[in-house]
Design an enzyme around this catalytic site. Structure first.
Site, short mmCIF file in Angstrom:
data_model
loop_
_atom_site.label_atom_id
_atom_site.label_comp_id
_atom_site.label_asym_id
_atom_site.label_seq_id
_atom_site.Cartn_x
_atom_site.Cartn_y
_atom_site.Cartn_z
N VAL A 51 10.47 66.05 -10.05
CA VAL A 51 9.87 66.53 -8.79
C VAL A 51 10.85 66.60 -7.62
O VAL A 51 10.50 67.11 -6.56
CB VAL A 51 8.67 65.65 -8.34
CG1 VAL A 51 7.49 65.87 -9.24
CG2 VAL A 51 9.06 64.19 -8.26
N ILE B 229 12.33 73.53 -9.99
CA ILE B 229 11.03 73.92 -10.56
C ILE B 229 10.01 72.79 -10.45
O ILE B 229 8.82 73.02 -10.18
CB ILE B 229 11.23 74.37 -12.03
CG1 ILE B 229 12.12 75.62 -12.08
CG2 ILE B 229 9.89 74.66 -12.70
CD1 ILE B 229 12.64 75.99 -13.48
N GLY C 257 15.14 67.88 -16.53
CA GLY C 257 16.07 68.31 -17.58
C GLY C 257 17.49 68.29 -17.05
O GLY C 257 17.70 68.30 -15.83
N TYR D 33 22.61 71.95 -24.95
CA TYR D 33 21.48 72.42 -24.14
C TYR D 33 20.58 73.35 -24.96
O TYR D 33 19.36 73.18 -24.99
CB TYR D 33 21.99 73.13 -22.88
CG TYR D 33 20.87 73.54 -21.95
CD1 TYR D 33 20.24 72.59 -21.14
CD2 TYR D 33 20.41 74.85 -21.89
CE1 TYR D 33 19.18 72.95 -20.30
CE2 TYR D 33 19.37 75.22 -21.06
CZ TYR D 33 18.76 74.26 -20.26
OH TYR D 33 17.71 74.62 -19.44
P1 NAI Z 1 17.09 70.92 -11.23
O1 NAI Z 1 18.44 70.40 -11.55
O2 NAI Z 1 16.86 71.57 -9.91
O3 NAI Z 1 16.01 69.75 -11.40
C1 NAI Z 1 16.02 68.87 -12.48
C2 NAI Z 1 15.40 67.56 -12.04
O4 NAI Z 1 15.39 66.68 -13.18
C3 NAI Z 1 16.21 66.86 -10.94
O5 NAI Z 1 15.37 66.47 -9.87
C4 NAI Z 1 16.81 65.67 -11.65
O6 NAI Z 1 17.02 64.54 -10.81
C5 NAI Z 1 15.77 65.39 -12.74
N1 NAI Z 1 16.36 64.61 -13.82
C6 NAI Z 1 17.50 64.90 -14.51
N2 NAI Z 1 17.79 63.90 -15.36
C7 NAI Z 1 16.83 62.97 -15.21
C8 NAI Z 1 16.60 61.69 -15.79
N3 NAI Z 1 17.45 61.16 -16.68
N4 NAI Z 1 15.50 61.00 -15.43
C9 NAI Z 1 14.65 61.51 -14.50
N5 NAI Z 1 14.83 62.70 -13.89
C10 NAI Z 1 15.91 63.41 -14.24
O7 NAI Z 1 16.73 71.93 -12.39
P2 NAI Z 1 15.52 72.98 -12.55
O8 NAI Z 1 16.11 74.32 -12.57
O9 NAI Z 1 14.42 72.68 -11.63
O10 NAI Z 1 15.09 72.65 -14.04
C11 NAI Z 1 13.81 72.18 -14.40
C12 NAI Z 1 13.64 72.38 -15.90
O11 NAI Z 1 13.67 73.78 -16.20
C13 NAI Z 1 14.74 71.73 -16.75
O12 NAI Z 1 14.16 71.17 -17.90
C14 NAI Z 1 15.63 72.92 -17.10
O13 NAI Z 1 16.35 72.70 -18.29
C15 NAI Z 1 14.61 74.02 -17.24
N6 NAI Z 1 15.17 75.36 -17.09
C16 NAI Z 1 15.76 75.76 -15.91
C17 NAI Z 1 16.30 77.02 -15.81
C18 NAI Z 1 16.99 77.48 -14.56
O14 NAI Z 1 17.67 78.51 -14.62
N7 NAI Z 1 16.89 76.79 -13.44
C19 NAI Z 1 16.25 77.96 -16.94
C20 NAI Z 1 15.61 77.46 -18.11
C21 NAI Z 1 15.09 76.20 -18.18
#
Ligand code: NAI
Length: 258
Positions: A9, A13, A77, A157
């Site tokens: 959060v 996303i 993620g 990934y």
């Molecule tokens: P983001 O990097 O903005 O947010 C990811 C969040 O996950 C961060 O707040 C981070 O602190 C948290 N997080 C990471 N490792 C953690 C852990 N060990 N424990 C607890 N929290 C943790 O990335 P975004 O873009 O919001 O990604 C959200 C999801 O969407 C991910 O699963 C990503 O793989 C997936 N995704 C994103 C895409 C994109 O282009 N942004 C494309 C395809 C999938």
């Protein structure tokens, strides 16, 4: 009106999903390793990279939602630029362990949504390897077993997101008797902090070329809207599905390859 638990959060996303659900009057329990700048609900700081961390987070969520949960969105993620053990730990086992640990707290009819990725569509041939890995009882043993596997470590990934697609179907079957739906959403490139890591991991030209082709990158709200829909009562018959939200990128690439 039971709460929904959302991971990731504090950024991108996950933050957009939390804000959209909050606007709809839904109570929230947020989980992230980083404290968010703002969050409307109960926030739990937790590290989902290990099963112990995921289970500890689940225990705190259960305490924060004594009446149960109406949903869980596994959005946290990490990109492939992180060490491969962390990528597989968070993206695969984090999702599995948190979902299983929270299953007893999910109300009948609840909905779970997992964030996969459109990149997983390129890797359908790895289903057997993913099944073995994603269902392994001993996660440390499973990680050691794939240490020499070029797919799991060199393309951690992509492998992790293929595992999420597999786990989504598996958990959907596991939770079907309790009428809990489990679905995945597979975004294309979305404008969030992780995008810069994708450019470093998959190639800047490739990622920026996708935005040129599609007219723009996705916005977090493009994905959050679909996650919120799957979490809601408006999708009662969608279960075990994976919905691509990529502006048409995968369809374009696969038809261009024919
Ligand atoms: P983001 O990097 O903005 O947010 C990811 C969040 O996950 C961060 O707040 C981070 O602190 C948290 N997080 C990471 N490792 C953690 C852990 N060990 N424990 C607890 N929290 C943790 O990335 P975004 O873009 O919001 O990604 C959200 C999801 O969407 C991910 O699963 C990503 O793989 C997936 N995704 C994103 C895409 C994109 O282009 N942004 C494309 C395809 C999938």
């Amino acid at each position: 009106n039971l709460p929904i638990a959302v991971t990731g959060v504090s950024s991108g996303i996950g933050a957009a999903t939390a804000s959209m659900l909050n606007d709809r009057g839904i109570k929230l329990v947020g989980i992230d390793r980083t404290v968010p700048e703002s969050f409307a609900g109960t926030f739990i700081q937790a590290d989902l990279s290990t099963p112990a961390g995921a289970r500890a987070a689940a225990a705190q969520v259960a305490e924060a939602a004594p009446g149960g949960l109406q949903g869980l969105a596994n959005i946290a993620g990490v990109p492939g630029t992180a060490p491969w053990r962390t990528v597989l730990g968070v993206n695969v086992f984090g999702v599995r362990e948190l979902t299983r640990a929270l299953a007893p707290v999910l109300a009948e009819g609840a909905s779970v949504v997992n964030l996969a990725s459109s990149v997983a569509f390129h890797w359908r041939g790895l289903a057997d390897a993913c099944a073995r890995f994603a269902l392994a009882q001993d996660t440390e043993e499973a990680l050691d077993a794939v240490a020499g596997d070029a797919h799991a470590t060199g393309e951690s990934y992509l492998f992790s997101k293929q595992c999420v697609c597999f786990l989504t179907e598996h958990l959907s079957a596991e939770l079907l008797p309790r009428r809990i739906r489990v679905n995945a959403v597979s975004p294309g490139p979305v404008q969030t902090p992780i995008l810069e890591d994708f450019k470093n991991d998959h190639g800047r030209d490739k990622v920026e070329g996708a935005a040129k082709l599609l007219g723009r990158f996705g916005e977090p709200e493009d994905v959050a809207r679909v996650v919120a829909y799957l979490l809601s009562d408006a999708a009662p018959w969608i279960n075990g599905a994976d919905i691509r939200v990529d502006g048409g990128l995968t369809a374009y690439r696969s038809s261009a390859a024919i």
